[in-house]
Write a protein that holds these residues in place. Sequence first.
Motif, PDB file in Angstrom:
ATOM      1  N   GLY A   1       4.060 -16.041   0.213  1.00 47.35           N
ATOM      2  CA  GLY A   1       3.706 -15.672  -1.149  1.00 47.35           C
ATOM      3  C   GLY A   1       2.247 -15.821  -1.498  1.00 47.35           C
ATOM      4  N   LYS A   2       1.388 -16.049  -0.502  1.00 50.19           N
ATOM      5  CA  LYS A   2      -0.017 -16.338  -0.795  1.00 50.19           C
ATOM      6  C   LYS A   2      -0.933 -15.127  -0.733  1.00 50.19           C
ATOM      7  CE  LYS A   2       0.186 -21.188   0.619  1.00 50.19           C
ATOM      8  NZ  LYS A   2      -0.369 -22.234   1.522  1.00 50.19           N
ATOM      9  N   TYR A   3      -0.614 -14.143   0.085  1.00 48.97           N
ATOM     10  CA  TYR A   3      -1.523 -13.013   0.227  1.00 48.97           C
ATOM     11  C   TYR A   3      -0.762 -11.722   0.482  1.00 48.97           C
ATOM     12  CZ  TYR A   3      -0.909 -13.231   5.342  1.00 48.97           C
ATOM     13  OH  TYR A   3      -0.374 -13.211   6.625  1.00 48.97           O
ATOM     14  N   ALA A   4      -1.466 -10.630   0.305  1.00 50.87           N
ATOM     15  CA  ALA A   4      -0.935  -9.295   0.596  1.00 50.87           C
ATOM     16  C   ALA A   4      -1.782  -8.659   1.679  1.00 50.87           C
ATOM     17  CB  ALA A   4      -0.964  -8.429  -0.656  1.00 50.87           C
ATOM     18  N   VAL A   5      -1.214  -7.684   2.347  1.00 51.24           N
ATOM     19  CA  VAL A   5      -1.960  -6.872   3.301  1.00 51.24           C
ATOM     20  C   VAL A   5      -1.926  -5.437   2.780  1.00 51.24           C
ATOM     21  CG1 VAL A   5       0.088  -6.560   4.757  1.00 51.24           C
ATOM     22  CG2 VAL A   5      -2.181  -6.182   5.731  1.00 51.24           C
ATOM     23  N   GLY A   6      -3.050  -4.717   2.941  1.00 50.64           N
ATOM     24  CA  GLY A   6      -3.127  -3.367   2.402  1.00 50.64           C
ATOM     25  C   GLY A   6      -3.957  -2.448   3.261  1.00 50.64           C
ATOM     26  N   THR A   7      -3.930  -1.179   2.892  1.00 48.68           N
ATOM     27  CA  THR A   7      -4.722  -0.147   3.560  1.00 48.68           C
ATOM     28  C   THR A   7      -5.021   0.940   2.530  1.00 48.68           C
ATOM     29  OG1 THR A   7      -4.864   1.247   5.550  1.00 48.68           O
ATOM     30  CG2 THR A   7      -2.742   1.179   4.413  1.00 48.68           C
ATOM     31  N   ALA A   8      -5.666   2.031   2.953  1.00 47.26           N
ATOM     32  CA  ALA A   8      -6.105   3.082   2.028  1.00 47.26           C
ATOM     33  C   ALA A   8      -4.966   4.071   1.760  1.00 47.26           C
ATOM     34  CB  ALA A   8      -7.317   3.804   2.602  1.00 47.26           C
ATOM     35  N   PHE A   9      -4.419   4.039   0.538  1.00 45.12           N
ATOM     36  CA  PHE A   9      -3.283   4.901   0.219  1.00 45.12           C
ATOM     37  C   PHE A   9      -3.686   6.362   0.081  1.00 45.12           C
ATOM     38  CE2 PHE A   9      -1.492   0.785  -0.845  1.00 45.12           C
ATOM     39  CZ  PHE A   9      -0.196   0.917  -0.383  1.00 45.12           C
ATOM     40  N   ASN A  10      -4.915   6.648  -0.333  1.00 41.09           N
ATOM     41  CA  ASN A  10      -5.312   8.055  -0.392  1.00 41.09           C
ATOM     42  C   ASN A  10      -5.506   8.630   1.004  1.00 41.09           C
ATOM     43  OD1 ASN A  10      -7.581   6.467  -0.014  1.00 41.09           O
ATOM     44  ND2 ASN A  10      -8.687   7.253  -1.798  1.00 41.09           N
ATOM     45  N   ARG A  11      -5.861   7.788   1.965  1.00 43.30           N
ATOM     46  CA  ARG A  11      -5.929   8.237   3.362  1.00 43.30           C
ATOM     47  C   ARG A  11      -4.529   8.587   3.865  1.00 43.30           C
ATOM     48  NH1 ARG A  11      -9.898  10.118   6.824  1.00 43.30           N
ATOM     49  NH2 ARG A  11      -9.231   9.833   8.981  1.00 43.30           N
ATOM     50  N   ILE A  12      -3.556   7.749   3.535  1.00 45.11           N
ATOM     51  CA  ILE A  12      -2.177   8.038   3.939  1.00 45.11           C
ATOM     52  C   ILE A  12      -1.712   9.353   3.325  1.00 45.11           C
ATOM     53  CG2 ILE A  12       0.217   7.256   3.847  1.00 45.11           C
ATOM     54  CD1 ILE A  12      -0.827   4.386   3.748  1.00 45.11           C
ATOM     55  N   GLN A  13      -1.983   9.542   2.025  1.00 43.46           N
ATOM     56  CA  GLN A  13      -1.546  10.771   1.365  1.00 43.46           C
ATOM     57  C   GLN A  13      -2.192  11.997   1.982  1.00 43.46           C
ATOM     58  OE1 GLN A  13       0.862  10.984  -0.617  1.00 43.46           O
ATOM     59  NE2 GLN A  13       0.713  13.001  -1.550  1.00 43.46           N
ATOM     60  N   ASN A  14      -3.411  11.865   2.414  1.00 46.02           N
ATOM     61  CA  ASN A  14      -4.132  12.966   3.043  1.00 46.02           C
ATOM     62  C   ASN A  14      -3.488  13.369   4.362  1.00 46.02           C
ATOM     63  OD1 ASN A  14      -6.139  14.825   3.747  1.00 46.02           O
ATOM     64  ND2 ASN A  14      -7.523  13.258   4.515  1.00 46.02           N
ATOM     65  N   LEU A  15      -2.994  12.388   5.113  1.00 44.56           N
ATOM     66  CA  LEU A  15      -2.510  12.658   6.469  1.00 44.56           C
ATOM     67  C   LEU A  15      -0.994  12.533   6.626  1.00 44.56           C
ATOM     68  CD1 LEU A  15      -5.379  10.830   8.357  1.00 44.56           C
ATOM     69  CD2 LEU A  15      -5.004  13.282   8.223  1.00 44.56           C
ATOM     70  N   ARG A  16      -0.293  11.900   5.672  1.00 39.63           N
ATOM     71  CA  ARG A  16       1.166  11.810   5.699  1.00 39.63           C
ATOM     72  C   ARG A  16       1.684  11.885   4.276  1.00 39.63           C
ATOM     73  NH1 ARG A  16       5.710   9.226   8.341  1.00 39.63           N
ATOM     74  NH2 ARG A  16       7.261  10.856   8.056  1.00 39.63           N
TER      75      ARG A  16
END
Length: 420
Positions: free
Chosen positions: A153-168
Motif C-alpha cells: 500500500g505504499k507506492y504505485a507503478v505507472g507508465t505513459a497511458f497516451n503511449r499505450i492508447q497510441n499503440l494499443r
Amino acid sequence: MDRRKFIKSGLLMSACISHGPQWLGPDYNRVPVRITDGPDGHWFGYYDKWQVDPSGRYALGCKVGFEGRSPRKNDKLEIGLIDLERDNKWKRIGESSAWGWQQSCMLQWIPGSSEELIWNDLESGQYVSRVYHIRKQTTRTLPRPVYALAPNGKYAVGTAFNRIQNLRPGYGYAGIPDPYRQTKAPVAIGLYTMDLKSGDSKELLSLAELAAIPHLGEDIEDNWHWFNHLLVSPDSKRLLFLHRWRPEILDNQTMARTGFVTRMITVNTEGKDLYIADPSGNSSHFVWRDPNHIMVWTKPIGKQSGFWLLKDKSEQMELIGAEDMTRNGHNTYVPHTNEEWVLNDTYPDKDRIITLYLYHIPGKRKVILGRFHSPERFVGEWRCDLHPRCDQQGRRVFFDSTHEGSRQMYYLDISDIVGT
C-alpha cells in the motif's frame, strides 16, 4: 430471496435459455447476483485489482451512458461505491476523464486500507490520480496516474497511458496525444514508481533502454515500443511488466487485428536487476503466485501454449492445468486457499459464449461456474470480458458481463467450493 432479486433471477434465467445452458457446474449450479441496473452500463475494469474492500461490504464500479465507440476527451465516467449490505445501493463518489473500456480508470482499493481507494483522472492537461476517503468523503490528488499498486500500500507503478492508447487502443486514455508519437523508442518515458502519500515519483526504465536489448538475438530498435500490464510482487520488492513492440503504426481498426511481440520482464523497485522472465514473445495474462513465481499464459520456446508457472530469475517452469486450462483467460489465485485454487475465464467461443471457472491445482479439478453469452455488438475495443476477481476474503467472484444485453456487474458465492 426478496421479490426484487427473485424477479431479476427469473429474467436472467429467461434471457439465458435462448443461448442454451448457462450455469453448467454439475454440483454447483447457481445463478449470479446482479449488483447494478441499466440503462447505463456498469463495470469495474481489470481482473488483478481489488474491487471489494477488506470488510466485504463495499464494491467499486464505473457508470457510463454510451456504448460502441472509443472514449473521447470529454466523456466522463461516474465512479460509484456499492453497498452490498444495503440492497446494492450506488453512491456517486467522483468522476474520471481518463479511462478505457478494458481497464476503466484503474479504479481499486488501496491494499491494506478499508477507507481509501484510487482512480485515474485528467486535470489541467495532465493525467493524475485521485485518492478518495470513504469515511471523511474527501478526495486528494496525486500528480501522476497509477497502473498497479504495491501490496504493501505504499507506492504505485505507472507508465505513459497516451503511449499505450497510441499503440494499443482501448488500454490507454484519450485526451492527451502521445507527445512522442513520432519516436519509436523514447528516452523520456517508460516505467516509474510514485509514493502514494507524498506523490513523489522516480523514473526506473525508459522505452529506449528496453528497445536496446535484442530479442532472441535480433535487433528490435526499429519498432514502435510501449509498456503494458504492470504488476507488483506480493512482497512489494519486484515489478512485473510486458514490453511490447510493433513494426508499424496503422489505423486503429487494422492495428487491433495485427500482431505485436511481447516479452515479460521483472525488475526491482530501483530499476535494477532486470530479468527477461519469458523471452518467447508470447506472454499474455499473468499473476504473481508468490514473490518468486509467476503464472502466465504463454507458449515458451519449444513448448506448448498454456498456463505456465515460471520461477523468477531462473529457467524453471511447470505447466498448470494442461488438460483443463487450454484457452487464454484472466487468471488469478483465490485468496486464502494456499494458492491451490485458480479463478479464470475464457474469451468468447464461436457461439459467443464465455466460460467462467475455478481450477484446483492439486486435485486437477475444474469447476465451471457459468457460461455467459456476449452479444455481437460488444467486440473489439469495447468488448466486455468477464475479468473475474475475488473479494479479499476469497468467498465471492465478481465479474462484468453483457449476457442480459447491457454491461453490468455480478457476483457468485464460491465459499462452499473453495472452503473459505
